[in-house]
Design a protein around this motif. Structure first.
Motif, PDB file in Angstrom:
ATOM      1  N   SER A  92       2.324  20.044   2.115  1.00 54.93           N
ATOM      2  CA  SER A  92       1.322  19.154   2.779  1.00 54.93           C
ATOM      3  C   SER A  92       1.886  18.508   4.722  1.00 54.93           C
ATOM      4  O   SER A  92       3.658  18.490   4.525  1.00 54.93           O
ATOM      5  N   ILE A  93       1.159  18.941   5.831  1.00 56.31           N
ATOM      6  CA  ILE A  93       1.816  18.773   6.640  1.00 56.31           C
ATOM      7  C   ILE A  93       2.836  16.969   6.484  1.00 56.31           C
ATOM      8  O   ILE A  93       1.994  16.441   6.476  1.00 56.31           O
ATOM      9  N   GLY A  94       4.162  17.657   7.369  1.00 49.58           N
ATOM     10  CA  GLY A  94       4.804  16.619   7.443  1.00 49.58           C
ATOM     11  C   GLY A  94       5.478  15.629   5.990  1.00 49.58           C
ATOM     12  O   GLY A  94       5.855  15.228   6.540  1.00 49.58           O
ATOM     13  N   ARG A  95       4.783  16.320   5.641  1.00 50.68           N
ATOM     14  CA  ARG A  95       5.691  15.847   4.065  1.00 50.68           C
ATOM     15  C   ARG A  95       6.168  16.711   3.110  1.00 50.68           C
ATOM     16  O   ARG A  95       6.635  17.407   3.181  1.00 50.68           O
ATOM     17  N   PRO A  96       7.663  15.307   3.458  1.00 47.14           N
ATOM     18  CA  PRO A  96       9.260  16.434   2.579  1.00 47.14           C
ATOM     19  C   PRO A  96       8.826  17.339   1.178  1.00 47.14           C
ATOM     20  O   PRO A  96       8.524  16.439   0.701  1.00 47.14           O
ATOM     21  N   VAL A  97       9.837  18.179   1.112  1.00 50.42           N
ATOM     22  CA  VAL A  97       9.546  18.310  -0.389  1.00 50.42           C
ATOM     23  C   VAL A  97      10.439  17.394  -1.551  1.00 50.42           C
ATOM     24  O   VAL A  97      10.984  16.534  -0.849  1.00 50.42           O
ATOM     25  N   GLY A  98       9.550  17.378  -2.366  1.00 49.88           N
ATOM     26  CA  GLY A  98       9.890  15.938  -3.598  1.00 49.88           C
ATOM     27  C   GLY A  98       9.849  15.201  -2.454  1.00 49.88           C
ATOM     28  O   GLY A  98       9.840  13.818  -3.837  1.00 49.88           O
ATOM     29  N   ASP A  99       9.134  14.853  -2.141  1.00 54.25           N
ATOM     30  CA  ASP A  99       8.359  13.338  -1.161  1.00 54.25           C
ATOM     31  C   ASP A  99       7.169  13.638  -1.806  1.00 54.25           C
ATOM     32  O   ASP A  99       5.750  12.788  -1.541  1.00 54.25           O
ATOM     33  N   ASN A 100       7.199  13.131  -3.480  1.00 54.13           N
ATOM     34  CA  ASN A 100       5.947  12.492  -4.205  1.00 54.13           C
ATOM     35  C   ASN A 100       5.944  11.408  -4.588  1.00 54.13           C
ATOM     36  O   ASN A 100       4.618  10.845  -5.525  1.00 54.13           O
ATOM     37  N   GLY A 101       6.069   9.969  -3.890  1.00 49.69           N
ATOM     38  CA  GLY A 101       6.175   8.905  -4.192  1.00 49.69           C
ATOM     39  C   GLY A 101       4.775   8.790  -2.985  1.00 49.69           C
ATOM     40  O   GLY A 101       4.381   9.224  -2.850  1.00 49.69           O
ATOM     41  N   PRO A 102       4.605   7.245  -3.762  1.00 46.94           N
ATOM     42  CA  PRO A 102       3.084   6.479  -3.212  1.00 46.94           C
ATOM     43  C   PRO A 102       3.050   6.590  -2.220  1.00 46.94           C
ATOM     44  O   PRO A 102       3.941   6.136  -1.486  1.00 46.94           O
ATOM     45  N   PRO A 103       2.185   6.035  -1.347  1.00 46.89           N
ATOM     46  CA  PRO A 103       2.019   6.180  -0.079  1.00 46.89           C
ATOM     47  C   PRO A 103       2.255   4.804   0.591  1.00 46.89           C
ATOM     48  O   PRO A 103       2.536   4.109  -0.242  1.00 46.89           O
ATOM     49  N   ALA A 104       3.125   3.852   1.428  1.00 45.09           N
ATOM     50  CA  ALA A 104       3.321   3.352   1.897  1.00 45.09           C
ATOM     51  C   ALA A 104       2.579   1.663   1.375  1.00 45.09           C
ATOM     52  O   ALA A 104       0.550   1.945   2.142  1.00 45.09           O
ATOM     53  N   ALA A 105       2.480   0.506   0.865  1.00 52.50           N
ATOM     54  CA  ALA A 105       1.449  -0.477   0.680  1.00 52.50           C
ATOM     55  C   ALA A 105       0.709  -0.807   1.724  1.00 52.50           C
ATOM     56  O   ALA A 105       1.490  -1.147   3.058  1.00 52.50           O
ATOM     57  N   ASP A 106      -0.168  -1.147   2.242  1.00 54.49           N
ATOM     58  CA  ASP A 106      -0.986  -2.666   2.981  1.00 54.49           C
ATOM     59  C   ASP A 106      -0.013  -3.323   3.334  1.00 54.49           C
ATOM     60  O   ASP A 106       0.188  -4.081   2.181  1.00 54.49           O
ATOM     61  N   PRO A 107       0.058  -3.947   4.237  1.00 49.85           N
ATOM     62  CA  PRO A 107       0.651  -5.088   3.921  1.00 49.85           C
ATOM     63  C   PRO A 107       0.275  -6.560   3.394  1.00 49.85           C
ATOM     64  O   PRO A 107      -1.664  -5.804   3.644  1.00 49.85           O
ATOM     65  N   PRO A 108       0.717  -7.192   2.963  1.00 47.07           N
ATOM     66  CA  PRO A 108      -0.340  -8.262   2.033  1.00 47.07           C
ATOM     67  C   PRO A 108      -1.302  -8.954   3.365  1.00 47.07           C
ATOM     68  O   PRO A 108      -1.214  -9.324   4.029  1.00 47.07           O
ATOM     69  N   SER A 109      -2.520  -9.466   2.740  1.00 42.78           N
ATOM     70  CA  SER A 109      -3.604 -10.526   2.944  1.00 42.78           C
ATOM     71  C   SER A 109      -2.735 -11.677   3.025  1.00 42.78           C
ATOM     72  O   SER A 109      -2.022 -12.342   2.535  1.00 42.78           O
ATOM     73  N   ASP A 110      -4.021 -12.573   4.031  1.00 45.23           N
ATOM     74  CA  ASP A 110      -3.576 -13.867   4.388  1.00 45.23           C
ATOM     75  C   ASP A 110      -3.673 -14.687   2.491  1.00 45.23           C
ATOM     76  O   ASP A 110      -2.718 -15.334   2.789  1.00 45.23           O
ATOM     77  N   LEU A 111      -4.705 -14.082   2.315  1.00 45.83           N
ATOM     78  CA  LEU A 111      -4.572 -14.965   1.053  1.00 45.83           C
ATOM     79  C   LEU A 111      -3.161 -14.596  -0.366  1.00 45.83           C
ATOM     80  O   LEU A 111      -3.201 -15.072  -1.068  1.00 45.83           O
ATOM     81  N   ASP A 112      -3.380 -12.995  -0.382  1.00 46.98           N
ATOM     82  CA  ASP A 112      -2.076 -12.891  -0.571  1.00 46.98           C
ATOM     83  C   ASP A 112      -0.931 -13.460  -0.617  1.00 46.98           C
ATOM     84  O   ASP A 112       0.463 -13.854  -1.501  1.00 46.98           O
ATOM     85  N   LEU A 113      -0.109 -14.311   0.139  1.00 43.83           N
ATOM     86  CA  LEU A 113       1.057 -14.806   1.588  1.00 43.83           C
ATOM     87  C   LEU A 113       0.640 -16.253   1.060  1.00 43.83           C
ATOM     88  O   LEU A 113       1.332 -16.569   0.570  1.00 43.83           O
ATOM     89  N   LEU A 114      -0.190 -16.248   1.229  1.00 42.85           N
ATOM     90  CA  LEU A 114      -0.663 -18.059   0.174  1.00 42.85           C
ATOM     91  C   LEU A 114      -0.469 -18.143  -1.235  1.00 42.85           C
ATOM     92  O   LEU A 114      -0.018 -19.092  -1.233  1.00 42.85           O
TER      93      LEU A 114
END
Length: 246
Positions: free
Chosen positions: A6-28
């Protein structure tokens, strides 16, 4: 580093993609649940726009900073009562605008004598630096801000949100908790008052044109604003002697 195909993905890096930032409602919701940092994150996300609304509504940096602090304390305490029937940003703006209007009404009930220009120390004020108006437009900016400050508070709030900050009428109606028609009516009446007060600022070419109802006159030859604008030639409302330019 070697990859697994996979382009740009290191060997063994099978973790989930970075999570999106929390929404305003999530923060509240996190704040209500006891997260000590969630409300600060929510405030910093919207700080600039909230500060701009407070500053342009009150026209004074110290008053705006105090109003914003009052509003955020109110929001911090009332977060558990947020019903979710509007966006979190709309709810925050409504609290800030109400805090500003409360200060305007108190100031009108108990007027004070303004200090001379340059006396007040704004070094500790909240928000970013507000640029001064160009020298050529300084007097015009003073006149426009004074005219804006003389409007009834409801008309001023509507004009600041619609014409200065550029919020859609529908959003302003939600912020002010009024009908869209009420926002339009307040803006129209406010523009008519400003047109009557600032009509003498029209440049010669513009004086030859028929005035349209409810328009706000352009104020400089080199930077003409559309009809209905509240801005001065420098793009900023008028300032009083003890206030920074917006």
């Amino acid at each position: 580093m070697a990859t697994n195909g996979s382009i740009g993905r290191p060997v063994g890096d099978n973790g989930p993609p970075a999570a999106d930032p929390p929404s305003d409602l999530d923060l509240l919701r996190a704040h209500v649940a006891g997260d000590r940092d969630a409300f600060a994150g929510l405030f910093h996300r919207h700080r600039d726009r909230l500060w701009a609304v407070a500053l342009r509504t009150l026209g004074d940096r110290e008053e705006a900073a105090d109003a914003l602090q009052d509003a955020l304390l109110s929001a911090h305490r009332a977060a558990g009562r947020f019903r979710g029937d509007s966006a979190v940003t709309t709810w925050l703006h409504r609290i800030v605008v109400n805090a500003c209007l409360d200060r305007i009404r108190r100031r009108q009930a108990h007027p004070t004598v303004p200090l001379p220009d340059g006396v007040r120390d704004h070094t500790g004020a909240t928000g970013g630096t507000e640029p001064a108006a160009p020298v050529a437009d300084h007097d015009t900016a003073l006149v426009v801000r004074e005219a804006l400050a003389a409007l009834p508070v409801e008309q001023r709030a509507a004009l600041v949100l619609v014409d200065v900050q550029g919020y859609p009428v529908a959003e302003v109606a939600r912020i002010l908790d009024v009908a869209e028609g009420t926002v339009k009516s307040r803006c129209a009446r406010g523009r008519a008052r400003l047109a009557a007060t600032l009509g003498y600022l029209r440049t010669a070419p513009e004086q030859e044109q028929p005035a349209s109802g409810g328009s706000v006159p352009a104020v400089t030859r080199r930077n003409r604003q559309p009809r209905g604008s509240v801005r001065s030639g420098s793009g900023r409302p008028r300032r009083d002697g003890n206030q920074e330019d917006l």
